[in-house]
Design a protein around this motif. Sequence first.
Motif, PDB file in Angstrom:
ATOM      1  N   LEU A   1      32.400  47.495  38.567  1.00  0.00           N
ATOM      2  CA  LEU A   1      31.401  46.815  38.711  1.00  0.00           C
ATOM      3  C   LEU A   1      30.619  45.418  38.062  1.00  0.00           C
ATOM      4  CD1 LEU A   1      28.733  49.705  37.072  1.00  0.00           C
ATOM      5  CD2 LEU A   1      28.629  48.999  38.604  1.00  0.00           C
ATOM      6  N   ALA A   2      32.547  45.141  37.899  1.00  0.00           N
ATOM      7  CA  ALA A   2      32.747  43.595  36.776  1.00  0.00           C
ATOM      8  C   ALA A   2      32.392  42.559  38.125  1.00  0.00           C
ATOM      9  CB  ALA A   2      33.784  43.644  36.611  1.00  0.00           C
ATOM     10  N   ASN A   3      32.077  42.858  39.091  1.00  0.00           N
ATOM     11  CA  ASN A   3      31.914  41.831  40.068  1.00  0.00           C
ATOM     12  C   ASN A   3      30.657  42.013  40.901  1.00  0.00           C
ATOM     13  OD1 ASN A   3      32.234  44.187  42.108  1.00  0.00           O
ATOM     14  ND2 ASN A   3      33.794  43.274  44.025  1.00  0.00           N
ATOM     15  N   ARG A   4      29.680  42.614  40.225  1.00  0.00           N
ATOM     16  CA  ARG A   4      28.125  43.274  40.826  1.00  0.00           C
ATOM     17  C   ARG A   4      27.957  43.610  41.955  1.00  0.00           C
ATOM     18  NH1 ARG A   4      28.933  39.131  37.509  1.00  0.00           N
ATOM     19  NH2 ARG A   4      29.110  37.638  39.954  1.00  0.00           N
ATOM     20  N   GLN A   5      28.719  44.376  42.035  1.00  0.00           N
ATOM     21  CA  GLN A   5      29.092  44.712  43.568  1.00  0.00           C
ATOM     22  C   GLN A   5      29.748  46.479  43.573  1.00  0.00           C
ATOM     23  OE1 GLN A   5      31.114  43.226  46.791  1.00  0.00           O
ATOM     24  NE2 GLN A   5      29.488  41.391  46.474  1.00  0.00           N
ATOM     25  N   TYR A   6      29.848  47.035  43.551  1.00  0.00           N
ATOM     26  CA  TYR A   6      30.063  49.433  43.331  1.00  0.00           C
ATOM     27  C   TYR A   6      29.959  49.884  44.856  1.00  0.00           C
ATOM     28  CZ  TYR A   6      30.847  52.734  40.619  1.00  0.00           C
ATOM     29  OH  TYR A   6      30.899  54.613  40.050  1.00  0.00           O
ATOM     30  N   VAL A   7      31.059  49.783  45.738  1.00  0.00           N
ATOM     31  CA  VAL A   7      31.453  49.324  46.703  1.00  0.00           C
ATOM     32  C   VAL A   7      31.739  51.348  46.682  1.00  0.00           C
ATOM     33  CG1 VAL A   7      31.334  47.536  48.097  1.00  0.00           C
ATOM     34  CG2 VAL A   7      32.815  48.442  47.561  1.00  0.00           C
ATOM     35  N   ALA A   8      31.385  52.058  48.116  1.00  0.00           N
ATOM     36  CA  ALA A   8      32.209  53.049  48.330  1.00  0.00           C
ATOM     37  C   ALA A   8      34.297  53.145  48.164  1.00  0.00           C
ATOM     38  CB  ALA A   8      31.822  53.554  49.470  1.00  0.00           C
TER      39      ALA A   8
ATOM     40  N   GLU B   1      36.821  40.988  38.623  1.00  0.00           N
ATOM     41  CA  GLU B   1      37.015  42.675  38.311  1.00  0.00           C
ATOM     42  C   GLU B   1      38.226  41.764  37.002  1.00  0.00           C
ATOM     43  OE1 GLU B   1      35.653  44.946  41.918  1.00  0.00           O
ATOM     44  OE2 GLU B   1      37.021  43.775  42.582  1.00  0.00           O
ATOM     45  N   GLU B   2      39.035  40.835  37.519  1.00  0.00           N
ATOM     46  CA  GLU B   2      40.384  40.992  36.987  1.00  0.00           C
ATOM     47  C   GLU B   2      40.757  40.328  35.208  1.00  0.00           C
ATOM     48  OE1 GLU B   2      43.567  38.817  39.615  1.00  0.00           O
ATOM     49  OE2 GLU B   2      42.134  39.246  41.492  1.00  0.00           O
ATOM     50  N   SER B   3      39.119  39.789  35.267  1.00  0.00           N
ATOM     51  CA  SER B   3      38.879  39.069  33.962  1.00  0.00           C
ATOM     52  C   SER B   3      38.639  40.424  32.756  1.00  0.00           C
ATOM     53  CB  SER B   3      38.278  38.011  33.989  1.00  0.00           C
ATOM     54  OG  SER B   3      36.992  38.146  33.877  1.00  0.00           O
ATOM     55  N   THR B   4      38.101  40.990  33.634  1.00  0.00           N
ATOM     56  CA  THR B   4      37.440  42.008  33.120  1.00  0.00           C
ATOM     57  C   THR B   4      38.541  43.281  32.981  1.00  0.00           C
ATOM     58  OG1 THR B   4      35.239  42.239  34.350  1.00  0.00           O
ATOM     59  CG2 THR B   4      35.820  44.890  32.686  1.00  0.00           C
ATOM     60  N   LEU B   5      39.088  43.533  33.960  1.00  0.00           N
ATOM     61  CA  LEU B   5      41.016  44.222  33.340  1.00  0.00           C
ATOM     62  C   LEU B   5      41.795  43.624  32.486  1.00  0.00           C
ATOM     63  CD1 LEU B   5      41.539  46.228  34.284  1.00  0.00           C
ATOM     64  CD2 LEU B   5      42.577  45.688  36.413  1.00  0.00           C
ATOM     65  N   THR B   6      41.725  42.397  32.463  1.00  0.00           N
ATOM     66  CA  THR B   6      42.646  42.416  31.558  1.00  0.00           C
ATOM     67  C   THR B   6      42.320  42.198  29.896  1.00  0.00           C
ATOM     68  OG1 THR B   6      43.957  40.604  33.185  1.00  0.00           O
ATOM     69  CG2 THR B   6      44.373  39.480  30.528  1.00  0.00           C
TER      70      THR B   6
END
Length: 148
Positions: free
Chosen positions: A34-41, A116-121
């Motif tokens: 969800l970090a990029n405000r998209q939640y795809v299949a 997403e990458e910054s959230t993951l880091t």
Amino acid sequence: MLERLFPRRKPDPKPLPQPNAQLALGALLVRVALANRQYVASEVAQIDRILSATFALGPLDAAKLRATCEALERQAPGTPEFTQILREEVDYAQRKALADAMWAVALADGARDNDEESTLTAIEEALGLSPEDIAATRENALKSPKGL
């Protein structure tokens, strides 16, 4: 007509379970997706595969667990609370494997995303992974094909 005057109250939502390592992992996987405000299949499917493989669940049980994790993530404490649970209940090698799984989710849609990458880091750091392991995990994820 009476329904408009006296609308039925929605039942109180079922309380969410107390986070454990299983729920904390699932919620963090959802948080990365969800970090990029998209939640795809493709991200949802990747989360289900990770939960299924990690906890030896069938597809339906993995999807149910993910749904609980989605609700928990929405109403949840911050990332530090989830990572603290994992630091207490999961050894270092397994936390490193969790970082690999989170990268698989982040890349499941076929695109790199800075959010997403910054959230993951931030999650990897909160999990107590060394800077060297974080860099190696990122490099491996970006070199390998997506998925588990």
